[in-house]
Design a protein around this motif. Structure first.
Motif, mmCIF file in Angstrom:
data_model
loop_
_atom_site.group_PDB
_atom_site.id
_atom_site.type_symbol
_atom_site.label_atom_id
_atom_site.label_comp_id
_atom_site.label_asym_id
_atom_site.label_seq_id
_atom_site.Cartn_x
_atom_site.Cartn_y
_atom_site.Cartn_z
ATOM 1 N N GLU A 2 -11.001 -1.089 -0.982
ATOM 2 C CA GLU A 2 -10.100 -1.798 -1.903
ATOM 3 C C GLU A 2 -9.813 -0.971 -3.154
ATOM 4 O OE1 GLU A 2 -12.019 -5.523 -2.693
ATOM 5 O OE2 GLU A 2 -11.547 -6.326 -0.704
ATOM 6 N N VAL A 3 -10.844 -0.370 -3.732
ATOM 7 C CA VAL A 3 -10.657 0.414 -4.957
ATOM 8 C C VAL A 3 -9.809 1.641 -4.677
ATOM 9 C CG1 VAL A 3 -11.863 1.839 -6.668
ATOM 10 C CG2 VAL A 3 -12.737 -0.416 -6.090
ATOM 11 N N ARG A 4 -10.092 2.337 -3.588
ATOM 12 C CA ARG A 4 -9.347 3.550 -3.264
ATOM 13 C C ARG A 4 -7.890 3.237 -2.932
ATOM 14 N NH1 ARG A 4 -11.858 8.304 -4.695
ATOM 15 N NH2 ARG A 4 -10.784 9.377 -3.042
ATOM 16 N N SER A 5 -7.633 2.151 -2.205
ATOM 17 C CA SER A 5 -6.249 1.816 -1.851
ATOM 18 C C SER A 5 -5.462 1.372 -3.078
ATOM 19 C CB SER A 5 -6.205 0.752 -0.760
ATOM 20 O OG SER A 5 -6.769 -0.447 -1.219
ATOM 21 N N SER A 6 -6.094 0.637 -4.001
ATOM 22 C CA SER A 6 -5.372 0.244 -5.217
ATOM 23 C C SER A 6 -5.125 1.450 -6.103
ATOM 24 C CB SER A 6 -6.135 -0.842 -5.979
ATOM 25 O OG SER A 6 -7.360 -0.339 -6.464
ATOM 26 N N ALA A 7 -6.052 2.411 -6.135
ATOM 27 C CA ALA A 7 -5.851 3.632 -6.916
ATOM 28 C C ALA A 7 -4.718 4.457 -6.336
ATOM 29 C CB ALA A 7 -7.131 4.449 -6.965
ATOM 30 N N GLN A 8 -4.626 4.534 -5.009
ATOM 31 C CA GLN A 8 -3.533 5.269 -4.376
ATOM 32 C C GLN A 8 -2.203 4.586 -4.633
ATOM 33 O OE1 GLN A 8 -4.792 5.532 -0.310
ATOM 34 N NE2 GLN A 8 -5.991 7.387 -0.653
ATOM 35 N N ALA A 9 -2.194 3.263 -4.634
ATOM 36 C CA ALA A 9 -0.953 2.540 -4.907
ATOM 37 C C ALA A 9 -0.470 2.808 -6.325
ATOM 38 C CB ALA A 9 -1.163 1.044 -4.693
ATOM 39 N N ILE A 10 -1.385 2.886 -7.268
ATOM 40 C CA ILE A 10 -1.020 3.167 -8.657
ATOM 41 C C ILE A 10 -0.498 4.595 -8.776
ATOM 42 C CG2 ILE A 10 -1.959 3.484 -10.983
ATOM 43 C CD1 ILE A 10 -3.785 1.073 -10.376
ATOM 44 N N GLU A 11 -1.148 5.549 -8.076
ATOM 45 C CA GLU A 11 -0.695 6.939 -8.113
ATOM 46 C C GLU A 11 0.699 7.086 -7.547
ATOM 47 O OE1 GLU A 11 -3.499 9.416 -6.113
ATOM 48 O OE2 GLU A 11 -5.031 9.176 -7.662
ATOM 49 N N LEU A 12 1.014 6.311 -6.525
ATOM 50 C CA LEU A 12 2.333 6.393 -5.897
ATOM 51 C C LEU A 12 3.388 5.619 -6.672
ATOM 52 C CD1 LEU A 12 1.299 6.019 -2.151
ATOM 53 C CD2 LEU A 12 1.949 8.106 -3.360
ATOM 54 N N GLY A 13 2.991 4.956 -7.722
ATOM 55 C CA GLY A 13 3.934 4.237 -8.567
ATOM 56 C C GLY A 13 4.278 2.857 -8.063
ATOM 57 N N ALA A 14 3.467 2.319 -7.194
ATOM 58 C CA ALA A 14 3.715 0.971 -6.708
ATOM 59 C C ALA A 14 3.488 -0.012 -7.844
ATOM 60 C CB ALA A 14 2.787 0.636 -5.544
ATOM 61 N N ALA A 15 4.227 -1.082 -7.788
ATOM 62 C CA ALA A 15 4.102 -2.101 -8.833
ATOM 63 C C ALA A 15 2.755 -2.797 -8.711
ATOM 64 C CB ALA A 15 5.228 -3.124 -8.693
ATOM 65 N N VAL A 16 2.057 -2.876 -9.809
ATOM 66 C CA VAL A 16 0.785 -3.588 -9.855
ATOM 67 C C VAL A 16 1.092 -5.022 -10.270
ATOM 68 C CG1 VAL A 16 -1.474 -3.691 -10.949
ATOM 69 C CG2 VAL A 16 -0.402 -1.480 -10.512
ATOM 70 N N PRO A 17 0.629 -5.993 -9.499
ATOM 71 C CA PRO A 17 0.944 -7.375 -9.858
ATOM 72 C C PRO A 17 0.369 -7.737 -11.223
ATOM 73 C CG PRO A 17 -0.703 -7.299 -8.125
ATOM 74 C CD PRO A 17 -0.229 -5.896 -8.351
ATOM 75 N N LYS A 18 1.211 -8.356 -12.032
ATOM 76 C CA LYS A 18 0.767 -8.776 -13.359
ATOM 77 C C LYS A 18 0.279 -10.211 -13.289
ATOM 78 C CE LYS A 18 3.826 -5.745 -15.914
ATOM 79 N NZ LYS A 18 4.896 -5.656 -16.892
ATOM 80 N N VAL A 19 -0.769 -10.466 -13.998
ATOM 81 C CA VAL A 19 -1.320 -11.812 -14.050
ATOM 82 C C VAL A 19 -0.718 -12.508 -15.254
ATOM 83 C CG1 VAL A 19 -3.431 -13.150 -14.261
ATOM 84 C CG2 VAL A 19 -3.449 -10.990 -13.013
ATOM 85 N N LYS A 20 -0.140 -13.668 -15.011
ATOM 86 C CA LYS A 20 0.480 -14.422 -16.088
ATOM 87 C C LYS A 20 -0.613 -15.123 -16.897
ATOM 88 C CE LYS A 20 3.982 -17.848 -17.028
ATOM 89 N NZ LYS A 20 4.927 -18.801 -16.476
ATOM 90 N N ALA A 21 -0.488 -15.027 -18.211
ATOM 91 C CA ALA A 21 -1.462 -15.659 -19.092
ATOM 92 C C ALA A 21 -1.307 -17.176 -19.030
ATOM 93 C CB ALA A 21 -1.254 -15.176 -20.520
ATOM 94 N N PRO A 22 -2.383 -17.911 -19.180
ATOM 95 C CA PRO A 22 -2.287 -19.369 -19.163
ATOM 96 C C PRO A 22 -1.489 -19.877 -20.366
ATOM 97 C CG PRO A 22 -4.485 -18.685 -19.799
ATOM 98 C CD PRO A 22 -3.744 -17.452 -19.371
#
Length: 183
Positions: free
Chosen positions: A136-156
């Motif tokens: 999970e950590v490696r795949s999310s790091a690769q997604a960030i390196e490739l410029g994939a959009a990281v889902p934003k968490v909406k504040a309550p």
């Protein structure tokens, strides 16, 4: 005169998955797999079509009480080996310790505990937990390196603070506060 101390530069943590190259991650996972297999699944039980496997921990656990304590020590050493290889979040450490505790407590029951120990394989479960975490950590790091959009968490809704408009005079003094519009 006392020696002037050199400024301390933060050292890179050797357990950080984001700074570790893939070859090092694979090397560490291979070592952990080998250890887990040794503890939980290195011998086949005859006449079971190689489906039932025993490890050193299961064999040692056959000795009443003393074997169970030796088994829990081996399992805890394996957990510390995992935590020494990779940064491990507290939630995963908790799951690992619960696996070891469950294996130990049920293993204390004379015959059923030994059967449970053979089938439950706490060390293999802990290995699966860390492998899943690494993936999970490696795949999310690769997604960030490739410029994939990281889902934003909406504040309550409670995190939003309403702004109150303020009218200021020429000298910067507050003349009047108006109330915020009702939402």
């Amino acid at each position: 005169t006392p020696h002037a101390s050199k400024p301390q530069t933060p050292r890179a943590d050797k357990r950080d998955l984001l700074t570790m190259n893939q070859a090092e991650v694979d090397k560490r996972l291979k070592r952990l797999r080998r250890q887990a297999k040794f503890l939980d699944a290195c011998f086949y039980v005859p006449c079971t079509c190689q489906r039932v496997r025993l490890g050193v921990e299961s064999l040692v656990g056959l000795v009443p009480v003393i074997g169970d304590f030796a088994g829990v020590i081996m399992a805890l050493l394996f957990v510390s080996m995992i935590c020494g290889s990779f940064h491990t979040p507290a939630s995963i450490k908790t799951q690992m310790f619960l696996n070891v505790a469950l294996d130990f407590v049920i293993g204390l029951v004379p015959v059923l505990g030994d059967i449970f120990d053979i089938l439950f394989k706490a060390n293999m479960r802990n290995l699966e937990l860390i492998e899943r975490h690494v993936k999970e950590v490696r795949s999310s790091a690769q997604a960030i390196e490739l410029g994939a959009a990281v889902p934003k968490v909406k504040a309550p809704a409670s995190a939003y603070i309403p702004r109150i408009p303020i009218k200021k005079g020429a000298a910067g003094r507050i003349l009047e506060r108006t109330t915020a519009p009702a939402a």
